[in-house]
Design an enzyme around this catalytic site. Structure first.
Site, PDB file in Angstrom:
ATOM      1  N   CYS A 119      26.328  38.470 -32.742  1.00 46.94           N
ATOM      2  CA  CYS A 119      25.684  37.465 -33.590  1.00 46.94           C
ATOM      3  C   CYS A 119      26.711  36.746 -34.466  1.00 46.94           C
ATOM      4  O   CYS A 119      27.553  37.388 -35.111  1.00 46.94           O
ATOM      5  CB  CYS A 119      24.631  38.135 -34.469  1.00 46.94           C
ATOM      6  N   CYS A 172      22.149  43.711 -40.180  1.00 51.54           N
ATOM      7  CA  CYS A 172      22.931  44.636 -39.369  1.00 51.54           C
ATOM      8  C   CYS A 172      24.195  45.039 -40.123  1.00 51.54           C
ATOM      9  O   CYS A 172      24.746  44.256 -40.891  1.00 51.54           O
ATOM     10  CB  CYS A 172      23.343  43.998 -38.043  1.00 51.54           C
ATOM     11  N   GLN A 219       5.890  51.581 -35.336  1.00 46.56           N
ATOM     12  CA  GLN A 219       7.300  51.850 -35.066  1.00 46.56           C
ATOM     13  C   GLN A 219       7.965  50.578 -34.543  1.00 46.56           C
ATOM     14  O   GLN A 219       7.435  49.900 -33.673  1.00 46.56           O
ATOM     15  CB  GLN A 219       7.449  52.991 -34.068  1.00 46.56           C
ATOM     16  N   ASN A 272      -0.178  57.136 -33.748  1.00 48.19           N
ATOM     17  CA  ASN A 272       0.896  56.956 -32.773  1.00 48.19           C
ATOM     18  C   ASN A 272       1.264  58.267 -32.073  1.00 48.19           C
ATOM     19  O   ASN A 272       1.520  58.291 -30.869  1.00 48.19           O
ATOM     20  CB  ASN A 272       2.125  56.381 -33.489  1.00 48.19           C
ATOM     21  N   GLU A 281      -3.803  60.834 -43.206  1.00 44.65           N
ATOM     22  CA  GLU A 281      -3.018  59.684 -43.633  1.00 44.65           C
ATOM     23  C   GLU A 281      -3.484  59.251 -45.018  1.00 44.65           C
ATOM     24  O   GLU A 281      -4.672  59.304 -45.324  1.00 44.65           O
ATOM     25  CB  GLU A 281      -3.183  58.536 -42.627  1.00 44.65           C
ATOM     26  N   CYS A 322      12.677  59.558 -41.123  1.00 43.28           N
ATOM     27  CA  CYS A 322      13.350  58.259 -41.211  1.00 43.28           C
ATOM     28  C   CYS A 322      14.425  58.271 -42.285  1.00 43.28           C
ATOM     29  O   CYS A 322      14.997  57.215 -42.599  1.00 43.28           O
ATOM     30  CB  CYS A 322      12.335  57.147 -41.492  1.00 43.28           C
TER      31      CYS A 322
END
Length: 438
Positions: free
Chosen positions: A74, A83, A270, A304, A320, A394
């Site tokens: 990029c 990024c 996700q 999921n 949840e 995560c």
């Protein structure tokens, strides 16, 4: 604050930080974190920040490049903050993330996995199906910027494309910018969120003032021209409503388990569709749900993991904290015809022992918490009932903390752990771990 020394200085890079910057040492031993530098390199750098225990800098010249250095795809890399690792060979990126996980487990949790799982990877480009684009009218440039934040989050990166976002969106960022710039309300649109299902892509336009008929017409025409669904968000989450078309279908399929999950435009899904399916399969392989077992899935989102697990277990209970996600999960249970799944709304930062669905014991536990981790849940659950815990994370630091609690205080075994490249070319580390009682 002392003024920065802008004189370029040489540095030898010995390591990589968790956010993808090279690590070097000043002659006096002080650490300096250098953006754009890789381990094994010699660079010239310029200071960008000063702190008591470390300095910050950016590489301005690569004197000796590492063999793993590659040309960023990029043209916006280095300016856009989306990024951090495009200049690092893809195969080395995931190994660097694995090292971050293992170091966190050792340093924070004081634990070592008995086995390191093979890293999970999938498509490294054009994978991102959900994200938030910032919008800012910049009068000095005479244009409206639409993109991710720069490394300095005060600024919106001036970009025309993004190679990590799905091409149907990433190649049209310039067109989206021109659209917003043509609107009367361009100064009152702070962000546009995108999300993609298998058959539709939605853009949700946040606007701080009511949109006039001309602006609404422009958005609707843009949707028809580019094949987008346009939603408007004049207020909170409950204010989101479709503009064009009237009833778009947002859903993605998990074909290996004959599941289709419907969602709303601001729901959590996700980000990487291909990696998500590999992650679900790995989770099932580690959890090994059996036809006579009852499984508890905490932080279950839309289902999921819950619904694929239900193909193998006697019963699955998903819990949840987001009421909207619970409603969608229940709709997905009915949509897919499941009869062995329950979904409940509960505050997972509170004791769950009084919940009626906890009266019957469980055999196995799946956790997929947010960045803050699952320390409260683990401290209050009756852990002795579980034969196995699979933890999808995560944030490696919170996983390491919770792993330390399970292993060192509750005497569980960390049977295996590994990393998953949900966000290639970023420093984000997604990981998975499996625990069993000693």
């Amino acid at each position: 604050m002392a003024r920065l020394d802008l004189t370029p200085f040489p540095a030898e890079i010995t390591d990589l930080t968790h956010d993808g910057r090279g690590v070097a040492r000043r002659p006096d031993g002080k650490a300096v974190f250098i953006a754009g530098a890789l381990p094994g390199e010699k660079v010239m750098a310029v200071q960008t920040g000063r702190h008591r225990s470390f300095d910050e800098a950016r590489a301005v010249e690569i004197l000796e490049a590492a063999p793993e250095r590659v040309a960023p795809r990029c043209s916006h890399f280095g300016t856009c903050g989306g990024c951090a690792l495009q200049h690092y060979d893809e195969a080395r990126q995931i190994l660097a993330k694995q090292r971050v996980l293992l170091e966190n487990l050792e340093r924070i949790g004081h634990v070592t996995p008995e086995r390191i799982l093979p890293p999970l990877t999938d498509a490294a480009w054009g994978y991102r199906r959900k994200g938030r684009l910032s919008v800012r009218r910049v009068e000095k440039k005479g244009k409206t910027l639409v993109g991710f934040r720069e490394a300095d989050p005060r600024f919106v990166a001036d970009i025309s494309e993004c190679h990590t976002v799905l091409p149907a969106i990433g190649a049209k960022i310039g067109a989206i910018s021109a659209l917003v710039d043509s609107m009367e309300a361009r100064r009152e649109i702070p962000q546009i969120e995108f999300i993609a299902g298998d058959d539709a892509i939605a853009l949700t336009v946040r606007h701080l003032v009511p949109l006039g008929d001309a602006d609404r017409a422009k958005l609707a025409a843009f949707a028809r021209e580019h094949g987008f669904s346009i939603y408007l968000q004049p207020g909170g989450l409950d204010s989101v409503h479709p503009l064009e078309p009237d009833e778009p279908k947002l859903a993605f399929r998990l074909p290996a388990w004959d599941v289709e999950l419907k969602f709303r435009p601001l729901d959590f899904i996700q980000v990487n569709a291909g990696l998500n399916q590999r992650m679900i399969q790995t989770t099932l392989d580690l959890l090994e749900p059996q036809p006579d077992e009852r499984v508890l899935d905490l932080f279950a989102g839309l289902g999921n993991f819950t619904l694929p697990i239900a193909r193998f277990a006697r019963e699955v209970v998903g819990v949840e904290g987001d009421a909207g996600l619970v409603r969608r999960a229940r709709e997905n249970i009915a949509h897919n015809g499941f009869t062995n799944v329950e979904f409940h709304a509960a505050d997972l930062a509170k004791d769950l022992s009084a919940e009626p669905w906890m009266r019957e014991s469980f055999d196995k536990l799946l956790l997929d918490p947010p960045r803050s981790g699952a320390d409260f849940v683990l401290a209050h659950l009756p852990l002795k009932q579980f034969r196995r815990i699979v933890y999808v994370s995560c944030h490696p630091a919170s996983l390491a903390r919770d792993a330390g609690f399970l292993v060192n205080e509750k005497k569980w075994r960390l049977r295996a752990a590994g990393v998953m490249d949900m966000f290639p070319h970023t420093a984000h580390v997604e990981s998975i771990a499996v625990f069993e009682p000693k």
